[in-house]
Design a protein around this motif. Structure first.
Motif, mmCIF file in Angstrom:
data_model
loop_
_atom_site.group_PDB
_atom_site.id
_atom_site.type_symbol
_atom_site.label_atom_id
_atom_site.label_comp_id
_atom_site.label_asym_id
_atom_site.label_seq_id
_atom_site.Cartn_x
_atom_site.Cartn_y
_atom_site.Cartn_z
ATOM 1 N N SER A 1 0.865 -1.176 0.000
ATOM 2 C CA SER A 1 0.000 0.000 0.000
ATOM 3 C C SER A 1 0.900 1.224 0.000
ATOM 4 O O SER A 1 1.800 1.337 0.831
ATOM 5 C CB SER A 1 -0.896 0.038 1.246
ATOM 6 N N ILE A 2 0.663 2.133 -0.939
ATOM 7 C CA ILE A 2 1.409 3.382 -1.008
ATOM 8 C C ILE A 2 0.478 4.481 -0.529
ATOM 9 O O ILE A 2 -0.575 4.720 -1.134
ATOM 10 C CB ILE A 2 1.903 3.666 -2.437
ATOM 11 N N VAL A 3 0.838 5.126 0.571
ATOM 12 C CA VAL A 3 0.004 6.168 1.177
ATOM 13 C C VAL A 3 0.613 7.524 0.846
ATOM 14 O O VAL A 3 1.787 7.774 1.118
ATOM 15 C CB VAL A 3 -0.095 5.969 2.703
ATOM 16 N N ILE A 4 -0.221 8.395 0.275
ATOM 17 C CA ILE A 4 0.224 9.729 -0.114
ATOM 18 C C ILE A 4 -0.657 10.774 0.570
ATOM 19 O O ILE A 4 -1.807 10.980 0.162
ATOM 20 C CB ILE A 4 0.140 9.936 -1.641
ATOM 21 N N PRO A 5 -0.161 11.434 1.612
ATOM 22 C CA PRO A 5 -0.923 12.541 2.201
ATOM 23 C C PRO A 5 -0.770 13.777 1.318
ATOM 24 O O PRO A 5 0.326 14.068 0.835
ATOM 25 C CB PRO A 5 -0.257 12.746 3.563
ATOM 26 N N VAL A 6 -1.868 14.487 1.069
ATOM 27 C CA VAL A 6 -1.795 15.669 0.215
ATOM 28 C C VAL A 6 -2.518 16.848 0.838
ATOM 29 O O VAL A 6 -3.563 16.697 1.477
ATOM 30 C CB VAL A 6 -2.368 15.406 -1.202
ATOM 31 N N TYR A 7 -1.934 18.009 0.649
ATOM 32 C CA TYR A 7 -2.566 19.280 1.002
ATOM 33 C C TYR A 7 -2.066 20.325 0.011
ATOM 34 O O TYR A 7 -0.876 20.659 0.006
ATOM 35 C CB TYR A 7 -2.229 19.698 2.436
ATOM 36 N N ASN A 8 -2.962 20.793 -0.837
ATOM 37 C CA ASN A 8 -2.655 21.825 -1.831
ATOM 38 C C ASN A 8 -1.429 21.474 -2.679
ATOM 39 O O ASN A 8 -0.480 22.236 -2.759
ATOM 40 C CB ASN A 8 -2.467 23.181 -1.151
ATOM 41 N N LEU A 9 -1.486 20.342 -3.326
ATOM 42 C CA LEU A 9 -0.369 19.882 -4.149
ATOM 43 C C LEU A 9 -0.754 19.746 -5.621
ATOM 44 O O LEU A 9 -0.282 18.849 -6.319
ATOM 45 C CB LEU A 9 0.172 18.556 -3.621
ATOM 46 N N GLU A 10 -1.590 20.656 -6.113
ATOM 47 C CA GLU A 10 -2.078 20.543 -7.488
ATOM 48 C C GLU A 10 -0.955 20.521 -8.516
ATOM 49 O O GLU A 10 -1.103 19.911 -9.571
ATOM 50 C CB GLU A 10 -3.072 21.666 -7.802
ATOM 51 N N ARG A 11 0.163 21.137 -8.246
ATOM 52 C CA ARG A 11 1.278 21.158 -9.203
ATOM 53 C C ARG A 11 2.058 19.844 -9.226
ATOM 54 O O ARG A 11 2.793 19.574 -10.171
ATOM 55 C CB ARG A 11 2.246 22.291 -8.867
ATOM 56 N N TYR A 12 1.918 19.033 -8.192
ATOM 57 C CA TYR A 12 2.800 17.880 -8.027
ATOM 58 C C TYR A 12 2.111 16.517 -8.024
ATOM 59 O O TYR A 12 2.766 15.510 -8.288
ATOM 60 C CB TYR A 12 3.580 18.009 -6.712
ATOM 61 N N ILE A 13 0.829 16.459 -7.691
ATOM 62 C CA ILE A 13 0.208 15.158 -7.435
ATOM 63 C C ILE A 13 0.119 14.283 -8.693
ATOM 64 O O ILE A 13 0.359 13.078 -8.629
ATOM 65 C CB ILE A 13 -1.169 15.295 -6.741
ATOM 66 N N VAL A 14 -0.185 14.856 -9.849
ATOM 67 C CA VAL A 14 -0.261 14.031 -11.060
ATOM 68 C C VAL A 14 1.115 13.480 -11.441
ATOM 69 O O VAL A 14 1.237 12.277 -11.702
ATOM 70 C CB VAL A 14 -0.942 14.797 -12.216
ATOM 71 N N PRO A 15 2.179 14.301 -11.461
ATOM 72 C CA PRO A 15 3.502 13.704 -11.718
ATOM 73 C C PRO A 15 3.892 12.634 -10.690
ATOM 74 O O PRO A 15 4.531 11.639 -11.042
ATOM 75 C CB PRO A 15 4.456 14.904 -11.655
ATOM 76 N N CYS A 16 3.485 12.814 -9.450
ATOM 77 C CA CYS A 16 3.760 11.802 -8.418
ATOM 78 C C CYS A 16 3.063 10.490 -8.775
ATOM 79 O O CYS A 16 3.687 9.428 -8.776
ATOM 80 C CB CYS A 16 3.297 12.307 -7.052
ATOM 81 N N LEU A 17 1.771 10.558 -9.084
ATOM 82 C CA LEU A 17 1.023 9.350 -9.450
ATOM 83 C C LEU A 17 1.584 8.718 -10.718
ATOM 84 O O LEU A 17 1.731 7.500 -10.786
ATOM 85 C CB LEU A 17 -0.458 9.690 -9.629
ATOM 86 N N GLU A 18 1.907 9.539 -11.702
ATOM 87 C CA GLU A 18 2.473 9.007 -12.943
ATOM 88 C C GLU A 18 3.787 8.278 -12.694
ATOM 89 O O GLU A 18 4.054 7.233 -13.291
ATOM 90 C CB GLU A 18 2.670 10.134 -13.958
ATOM 91 N N SER A 19 4.603 8.813 -11.800
ATOM 92 C CA SER A 19 5.890 8.161 -11.518
ATOM 93 C C SER A 19 5.693 6.806 -10.842
ATOM 94 O O SER A 19 6.474 5.882 -11.067
ATOM 95 C CB SER A 19 6.773 9.067 -10.659
ATOM 96 N N ILE A 20 4.667 6.691 -10.048
ATOM 97 C CA ILE A 20 4.385 5.413 -9.382
ATOM 98 C C ILE A 20 3.917 4.376 -10.398
ATOM 99 O O ILE A 20 4.417 3.251 -10.439
ATOM 100 C CB ILE A 20 3.336 5.598 -8.266
ATOM 101 N N PHE A 21 2.955 4.751 -11.235
ATOM 102 C CA PHE A 21 2.374 3.787 -12.161
ATOM 103 C C PHE A 21 3.230 3.548 -13.401
ATOM 104 O O PHE A 21 3.011 2.585 -14.124
ATOM 105 C CB PHE A 21 0.950 4.192 -12.517
ATOM 106 N N ALA A 22 4.212 4.393 -13.651
ATOM 107 C CA ALA A 22 5.119 4.184 -14.785
ATOM 108 C C ALA A 22 6.169 3.130 -14.477
ATOM 109 O O ALA A 22 6.808 2.606 -15.384
ATOM 110 C CB ALA A 22 5.798 5.498 -15.158
#
Length: 104
Positions: A8-29
């Protein structure tokens, strides 16, 4: 290990609109682990930007990925991590910050 995942990969987020998609893409790539063996739990700590919309769109665009979005009232990153930990179904848990990217 019935009904349980390897990771399980847990990602806490708060106001990360600039970063969250690249983070998810890096995980699934990452091709080194079968996507059926892990889940991603994004814990929204009451973001006021478009972080939630971006995660919801990502989930809609990639329905085969195991991604869950959980929202909570703003309580800080530690509470968000613990919330994700309680929801985790993996044998192992990996905490990733929402502004990080995972190297292959």
């Amino acid at each position: 290990m019935d009904n349980q995942l390897f990771l399980s990969i847990v990602i806490p987020v708060y106001n990360l609109e600039r970063y969250i998609v690249p983070c998810l893409e890096s995980i699934f790539a990452n091709r080194d682990i079968d996507k059926s063996l892990f889940e991603v739990i994004v814990v929204n700590d009451e973001s006021v930007d478009s972080t939630v919309v971006l995660v919801e769109d990502y989930i809609k665009n990639f329905p085969l990925h195991k991604i869950r979005l959980i929202s909570q009232t703003n309580q800080g990153v530690s509470v968000a991590r613990n919330h994700g930990l309680l929801e985790a179904r993996g044998e192992f848990v990996w905490f990733v910050d929402g502004d990080d990217a995972i190297s292959h």
